[in-house]
Scaffold this motif. Structure first.
Motif, PDB file in Angstrom:
ATOM      1  N   THR A 207     -15.727  11.646  -9.023  1.00  7.34           N
ATOM      2  CA  THR A 207     -14.774  11.498  -8.104  1.00  7.34           C
ATOM      3  C   THR A 207     -13.150  11.962  -9.214  1.00  7.34           C
ATOM      4  O   THR A 207     -12.224  12.591  -8.779  1.00  7.34           O
ATOM      5  CB  THR A 207     -14.005  10.990  -7.397  1.00  7.34           C
TER       6      THR A 207
ATOM      7  N   THR B 162      -4.062   2.394  -4.048  1.00  8.52           N
ATOM      8  CA  THR B 162      -3.930   1.451  -2.919  1.00  8.52           C
ATOM      9  C   THR B 162      -3.035   0.319  -3.280  1.00  8.52           C
ATOM     10  O   THR B 162      -3.013  -0.163  -4.414  1.00  8.52           O
ATOM     11  CB  THR B 162      -4.941   0.807  -2.155  1.00  8.52           C
TER      12      THR B 162
ATOM     13  N   ARG C 294     -11.937   5.381  -6.870  1.00  9.41           N
ATOM     14  CA  ARG C 294     -12.381   6.261  -6.795  1.00  9.41           C
ATOM     15  C   ARG C 294     -13.315   6.141  -8.062  1.00  9.41           C
ATOM     16  O   ARG C 294     -12.874   5.286  -8.860  1.00  9.41           O
ATOM     17  CB  ARG C 294     -11.735   7.521  -6.885  1.00  9.41           C
TER      18      ARG C 294
ATOM     19  N   HIS D 249     -10.735  15.199 -10.044  1.00  4.73           N
ATOM     20  CA  HIS D 249      -9.353  15.237  -9.528  1.00  4.73           C
ATOM     21  C   HIS D 249      -8.730  15.550 -11.170  1.00  4.73           C
ATOM     22  O   HIS D 249      -7.747  16.558 -11.605  1.00  4.73           O
ATOM     23  CB  HIS D 249      -9.065  13.666  -9.916  1.00  4.73           C
TER      24      HIS D 249
ATOM     25  N   LYS E 288       1.459   4.307  -3.393  1.00  8.03           N
ATOM     26  CA  LYS E 288       1.267   5.776  -2.753  1.00  8.03           C
ATOM     27  C   LYS E 288       2.259   6.583  -3.298  1.00  8.03           C
ATOM     28  O   LYS E 288       2.000   7.634  -4.084  1.00  8.03           O
ATOM     29  CB  LYS E 288       0.741   5.678  -1.241  1.00  8.03           C
TER      30      LYS E 288
ATOM     31  N   ILE F  81      -3.163  14.770  -2.338  1.00 15.07           N
ATOM     32  CA  ILE F  81      -4.383  13.856  -2.601  1.00 15.07           C
ATOM     33  C   ILE F  81      -4.568  12.649  -3.346  1.00 15.07           C
ATOM     34  O   ILE F  81      -5.454  12.233  -2.698  1.00 15.07           O
ATOM     35  CB  ILE F  81      -5.610  15.424  -3.104  1.00 15.07           C
TER      36      ILE F  81
ATOM     37  N   ASP G 191       1.163  -1.506   0.054  1.00 18.20           N
ATOM     38  CA  ASP G 191       0.106   0.313  -0.304  1.00 18.20           C
ATOM     39  C   ASP G 191       0.925   1.411  -0.160  1.00 18.20           C
ATOM     40  O   ASP G 191       0.414   2.120  -0.549  1.00 18.20           O
ATOM     41  CB  ASP G 191      -1.058   0.004   1.301  1.00 18.20           C
TER      42      ASP G 191
ATOM     43  N   PRO H  49      -2.073  10.406  -2.835  1.00 14.77           N
ATOM     44  CA  PRO H  49      -2.023   9.043  -2.279  1.00 14.77           C
ATOM     45  C   PRO H  49      -3.380   8.543  -1.685  1.00 14.77           C
ATOM     46  O   PRO H  49      -4.100   7.268  -1.043  1.00 14.77           O
ATOM     47  CB  PRO H  49      -1.628   9.287  -1.440  1.00 14.77           C
ATOM     48  N   ILE H  50      -4.420   9.423  -1.312  1.00 17.37           N
ATOM     49  CA  ILE H  50      -5.391   8.874  -0.409  1.00 17.37           C
ATOM     50  C   ILE H  50      -6.428   7.883  -1.061  1.00 17.37           C
ATOM     51  O   ILE H  50      -7.326   7.089  -0.681  1.00 17.37           O
ATOM     52  CB  ILE H  50      -6.316  10.669  -0.009  1.00 17.37           C
ATOM     53  N   HIS H  51      -6.441   7.939  -2.540  1.00 20.15           N
ATOM     54  CA  HIS H  51      -7.511   7.043  -3.406  1.00 20.15           C
ATOM     55  C   HIS H  51      -6.904   6.199  -4.152  1.00 20.15           C
ATOM     56  O   HIS H  51      -6.692   5.887  -4.987  1.00 20.15           O
ATOM     57  CB  HIS H  51      -8.145   8.093  -4.594  1.00 20.15           C
TER      58      HIS H  51
ATOM     59  N   TYR I  19       2.539   8.775  -6.710  1.00 16.46           N
ATOM     60  CA  TYR I  19       3.009  10.525  -6.321  1.00 16.46           C
ATOM     61  C   TYR I  19       4.239  11.182  -6.297  1.00 16.46           C
ATOM     62  O   TYR I  19       4.106  12.083  -7.303  1.00 16.46           O
ATOM     63  CB  TYR I  19       2.829  11.386  -4.038  1.00 16.46           C
TER      64      TYR I  19
END
Length: 305
Positions: free
Chosen positions: A176, A151, A172, A180, A82, A145, A78, A147-149, A86
């Motif tokens: 969404t 996995t 997402r 983005h 991310k 924002i 995970d 890395p939040i979405h 990123y």
């Protein structure tokens, strides 16, 4: 392994290897010039940041896609997913910003030599370093924002609303994704607009300059173009290459975002176009007389100890 995956894997491997070699060669060239005391021009600071950003794009996109194409999936956890997404987004954003900054600076450099433009050139040259740093900070903040979405595939067994990229997944839905995409595209559109405007200005200035010096070239047995003209032509080639590959990659990425279940070919081909500009740009710069190869002849000698 299916032949289609082997083919894509070989393409990714070739592109990634070529891109890493090209960008590292360019970085080595700048380090060599720095440590040998050569005098670099103002645009070379921008080119160094551009080279670092392009290297990050290739490493974060090309290597994972190559590994997936050869059949090894789910190799990132995970945190790794991310981080990779990123770094890719930040590198891509800085690459766009640096190319735009380079284009704007060169347009100011070849502008008419009057008092107003001369003052602007001096001021702009002073702010090149801070502008590059600001570009990195801006894209690092905007892309927090991402890395939040994202996995890893190992941790999404019970999640249904995902888009599987082979080594990672994005959590997402379409709404969404559109929000983005709109957010991330805003800065890109601003940069593309500036690049288009300054490129048109440079073409106009070069055309007018060519008309003004035509009679000189007729009487000269060995006509040579001015350094500014050669540098501008190189940057125009660089920008046109960037716009072409960026447009294609944007189209493919939009399709991946909009489609609920994008096809294997679409997911596989989209990263190829994303990494095209970072792969090609160092060779454009290295082969150009105006940007890199001519730096060797401008030297201030060894640095004082």
């Amino acid at each position: 392994m299916p032949s289609r995956e082997l083919t894509i894997g070989m393409i990714f491997l070739s592109q990634t290897t070529l891109g890493i070699l090209g960008n590292f060669s360019l970085l080595y060239h700048y380090l060599f010039l720095y440590f040998t005391g050569c005098k670099l021009r103002s645009t070379d600071l921008i080119l160094r940041h551009l080279t670092v950003a392009n290297t990050l794009v290739i490493l974060s996109k090309g290597i994972p896609q190559t590994i997936v194409a050869f059949g090894w999936k789910g190799f990132l956890n995970d945190f790794g997913c991310k981080l990779v997404f990123y770094v890719h987004r930040v590198g891509r954003g800085v690459s766009i910003g640096s190319t735009c900054l380079l284009n704007v600076f060169q347009a100011i450099t070849i502008s008419p030599r009057n008092a107003r433009w001369t003052k602007l050139k001096v001021k702009f040259a002073k702010y090149i370093g801070p502008s590059n740093i600001l570009c990195w900070i801006l894209h690092m903040l905007v892309n927090m924002i991402v890395p939040i979405h994202v996995t890893g595939n190992r941790s999404n067994k019970t999640i249904t609303k995902i888009k599987d990229f082979g080594y990672c997944s994005v959590l997402r839905d379409k709404t969404t994704g559109l929000l983005h995409s709109a957010l991330f595209s805003f800065l890109d559109v601003v940069c593309l607009g500036l690049m288009s405007w300054t490129s048109g200005s440079m073409v106009f200035i070069l055309h007018r300059h060519k008309k003004q010096v035509q009679h000189i070239h007729r009487n000269n047995l060995f006509p040579r173009s001015f350094p500014e003209s050669r540098a501008t032509k190189t940057i125009l080639v660089l920008v046109s290459t960037f716009v072409s590959f960026y447009t294609l990659s944007s189209i493919f990425q939009a399709c991946v975002t909009l489609f609920n279940n994008p096809s294997w070919w679409l997911i596989s081909i989209s990263p190829l176009f994303v990494a095209c500009f970072p792969t090609v740009s160092p060779f454009v710069l290295l082969s150009s007389d105006s940007s890199v190869s001519r730096l060797c002849c401008v030297s201030t000698g060894k640095k004082t100890q």
